[in-house]
Design a protein around this motif. Structure first.
Motif, PDB file in Angstrom:
ATOM      1  N   ALA A  92       0.826  -1.207   0.000  1.00 35.97           N
ATOM      2  CA  ALA A  92       0.000   0.000   0.000  1.00 35.97           C
ATOM      3  C   ALA A  92       0.866   1.265   0.000  1.00 35.97           C
ATOM      4  O   ALA A  92       0.576   2.218  -0.742  1.00 35.97           O
ATOM      5  CB  ALA A  92      -0.927  -0.004   1.213  1.00 35.97           C
ATOM      6  N   TRP A  93       1.944   1.270   0.799  1.00 41.14           N
ATOM      7  CA  TRP A  93       2.800   2.463   0.879  1.00 41.14           C
ATOM      8  C   TRP A  93       3.673   2.638  -0.360  1.00 41.14           C
ATOM      9  O   TRP A  93       4.204   3.715  -0.591  1.00 41.14           O
ATOM     10  CB  TRP A  93       3.662   2.427   2.144  1.00 41.14           C
ATOM     11  CG  TRP A  93       2.892   2.896   3.329  1.00 41.14           C
ATOM     12  CD1 TRP A  93       2.342   2.119   4.301  1.00 41.14           C
ATOM     13  CD2 TRP A  93       2.543   4.245   3.655  1.00 41.14           C
ATOM     14  NE1 TRP A  93       1.672   2.905   5.210  1.00 41.14           N
ATOM     15  CE2 TRP A  93       1.786   4.211   4.844  1.00 41.14           C
ATOM     16  CE3 TRP A  93       2.800   5.476   3.059  1.00 41.14           C
ATOM     17  CZ2 TRP A  93       1.284   5.358   5.437  1.00 41.14           C
ATOM     18  CZ3 TRP A  93       2.304   6.623   3.659  1.00 41.14           C
ATOM     19  CH2 TRP A  93       1.550   6.555   4.834  1.00 41.14           C
ATOM     20  N   ARG A  94       3.867   1.576  -1.169  1.00 33.94           N
ATOM     21  CA  ARG A  94       4.604   1.768  -2.417  1.00 33.94           C
ATOM     22  C   ARG A  94       3.685   2.087  -3.582  1.00 33.94           C
ATOM     23  O   ARG A  94       4.162   2.349  -4.663  1.00 33.94           O
ATOM     24  CB  ARG A  94       5.454   0.602  -2.865  1.00 33.94           C
ATOM     25  CG  ARG A  94       5.679  -0.546  -2.214  1.00 33.94           C
ATOM     26  CD  ARG A  94       6.665  -1.477  -2.932  1.00 33.94           C
ATOM     27  NE  ARG A  94       6.022  -2.724  -3.220  1.00 33.94           N
ATOM     28  CZ  ARG A  94       5.966  -3.736  -2.385  1.00 33.94           C
ATOM     29  NH1 ARG A  94       6.544  -3.656  -1.211  1.00 33.94           N
ATOM     30  NH2 ARG A  94       5.358  -4.828  -2.717  1.00 33.94           N
ATOM     31  N   THR A  95       2.375   2.032  -3.365  1.00 34.02           N
ATOM     32  CA  THR A  95       1.436   2.294  -4.462  1.00 34.02           C
ATOM     33  C   THR A  95       0.524   3.466  -4.104  1.00 34.02           C
ATOM     34  O   THR A  95       0.949   4.605  -4.160  1.00 34.02           O
ATOM     35  CB  THR A  95       0.633   1.020  -4.802  1.00 34.02           C
ATOM     36  OG1 THR A  95      -0.023   0.528  -3.632  1.00 34.02           O
ATOM     37  CG2 THR A  95       1.537  -0.068  -5.359  1.00 34.02           C
ATOM     38  N   TYR A  96      -0.703   3.192  -3.699  1.00 32.50           N
ATOM     39  CA  TYR A  96      -1.684   4.271  -3.571  1.00 32.50           C
ATOM     40  C   TYR A  96      -1.473   5.180  -2.362  1.00 32.50           C
ATOM     41  O   TYR A  96      -1.951   6.312  -2.368  1.00 32.50           O
ATOM     42  CB  TYR A  96      -3.107   3.702  -3.591  1.00 32.50           C
ATOM     43  CG  TYR A  96      -3.475   2.825  -2.435  1.00 32.50           C
ATOM     44  CD1 TYR A  96      -4.034   3.350  -1.281  1.00 32.50           C
ATOM     45  CD2 TYR A  96      -3.265   1.454  -2.497  1.00 32.50           C
ATOM     46  CE1 TYR A  96      -4.379   2.534  -0.218  1.00 32.50           C
ATOM     47  CE2 TYR A  96      -3.614   0.632  -1.446  1.00 32.50           C
ATOM     48  CZ  TYR A  96      -4.166   1.175  -0.314  1.00 32.50           C
ATOM     49  OH  TYR A  96      -4.504   0.356   0.731  1.00 32.50           O
ATOM     50  N   LYS A  97      -0.768   4.755  -1.331  1.00 34.92           N
ATOM     51  CA  LYS A  97      -0.492   5.625  -0.182  1.00 34.92           C
ATOM     52  C   LYS A  97       0.807   6.418  -0.346  1.00 34.92           C
ATOM     53  O   LYS A  97       1.114   7.272   0.471  1.00 34.92           O
ATOM     54  CB  LYS A  97      -0.384   4.795   1.106  1.00 34.92           C
ATOM     55  CG  LYS A  97      -1.692   4.298   1.651  1.00 34.92           C
ATOM     56  CD  LYS A  97      -1.447   3.611   2.995  1.00 34.92           C
ATOM     57  CE  LYS A  97      -2.715   3.167   3.666  1.00 34.92           C
ATOM     58  NZ  LYS A  97      -2.434   2.517   4.964  1.00 34.92           N
ATOM     59  N   ALA A  98       1.564   6.138  -1.377  1.00 33.46           N
ATOM     60  CA  ALA A  98       2.892   6.739  -1.549  1.00 33.46           C
ATOM     61  C   ALA A  98       2.818   8.249  -1.778  1.00 33.46           C
ATOM     62  O   ALA A  98       1.883   8.758  -2.383  1.00 33.46           O
ATOM     63  CB  ALA A  98       3.616   6.084  -2.718  1.00 33.46           C
ATOM     64  N   ASP A  99       3.810   8.932  -1.275  1.00 33.07           N
ATOM     65  CA  ASP A  99       3.969  10.361  -1.486  1.00 33.07           C
ATOM     66  C   ASP A  99       5.160  10.538  -2.426  1.00 33.07           C
ATOM     67  O   ASP A  99       6.229   9.971  -2.190  1.00 33.07           O
ATOM     68  CB  ASP A  99       4.230  11.054  -0.147  1.00 33.07           C
ATOM     69  CG  ASP A  99       4.239  12.571  -0.246  1.00 33.07           C
ATOM     70  OD1 ASP A  99       4.642  13.104  -1.296  1.00 33.07           O
ATOM     71  OD2 ASP A  99       3.840  13.219   0.741  1.00 33.07           O
ATOM     72  N   ALA A 100       4.999  11.328  -3.459  1.00 38.73           N
ATOM     73  CA  ALA A 100       6.059  11.514  -4.454  1.00 38.73           C
ATOM     74  C   ALA A 100       7.312  12.154  -3.853  1.00 38.73           C
ATOM     75  O   ALA A 100       8.401  12.015  -4.395  1.00 38.73           O
ATOM     76  CB  ALA A 100       5.557  12.362  -5.614  1.00 38.73           C
ATOM     77  N   ARG A 101       7.165  12.840  -2.732  1.00 39.20           N
ATOM     78  CA  ARG A 101       8.321  13.494  -2.099  1.00 39.20           C
ATOM     79  C   ARG A 101       9.109  12.560  -1.195  1.00 39.20           C
ATOM     80  O   ARG A 101      10.173  12.920  -0.703  1.00 39.20           O
ATOM     81  CB  ARG A 101       7.853  14.685  -1.270  1.00 39.20           C
ATOM     82  CG  ARG A 101       7.122  15.747  -2.078  1.00 39.20           C
ATOM     83  CD  ARG A 101       6.488  16.784  -1.183  1.00 39.20           C
ATOM     84  NE  ARG A 101       5.523  16.122  -0.303  1.00 39.20           N
ATOM     85  CZ  ARG A 101       5.169  16.586   0.894  1.00 39.20           C
ATOM     86  NH1 ARG A 101       5.701  17.680   1.365  1.00 39.20           N
ATOM     87  NH2 ARG A 101       4.284  15.945   1.628  1.00 39.20           N
TER      88      ARG A 101
END
Length: 147
Positions: A92-101
């Protein structure tokens, strides 16, 4: 103080693929003769092995009051809460929860990870995402280094 060190080596199947790339190069050069075929086998296998080795050589360490992940060295004083992520949460954190920064040391073949908040007001990076095979140990090492 508990130290931590891990190398995120590439899976064995990638090494098999590297050998098969050498075989494919040899087969492409087979019509040119035996010597070019051997050169293709050795050259193709060697180049693909170098690529697999370099991609799988990233190290994660907690030493000297800093988290060293790949090329980054982040002092633990600039780090906030560390959270161990199971396979589903890491996805989830590498896909839809990820922040580009975010700063990411991401290896898709490592299913678990640690997400660490970055609290330095000068740094626009909200968190560091670090793939690791032992997330609980890394969280404990960061807590130990923080004191």
């Amino acid at each position: 103080m508990q130290s931590y060190e891990e190398r995120l080596t590439a899976p064995r199947s990638w090494w098999v693929i590297a050998a098969l790339v050498g075989v494919a190069c040899a087969l492409m050069l087979l019509p040119l003769g035996t010597l070019p075929m051997l050169g293709g086998l050795i050259g193709g296998a060697a180049l693909s092995a170098v690529a697999v080795s370099s991609y799988g050589s990233v190290r994660i360490r907690v030493v000297g009051g800093a988290l060293i992940a790949g090329d980054a060295k982040i002092p633990v004083s600039a780090l906030g809460e560390a959270e161990a992520l199971d396979a589903a949460e890491a996805l989830a954190w590498r896909t839809y929860k990820a922040d580009a920064r975010a700063f990411m040391v991401l290896r898709s073949y490592v299913p678990t990870a640690v997400r660490v908040e970055i609290t330095d007001p000068e740094d626009p990076t909200p968190y560091a995402y670090v793939s690791t095979r032992e997330p609980e140990r890394l969280v404990a090492a960061l807590a130990s280094a923080r004191g």
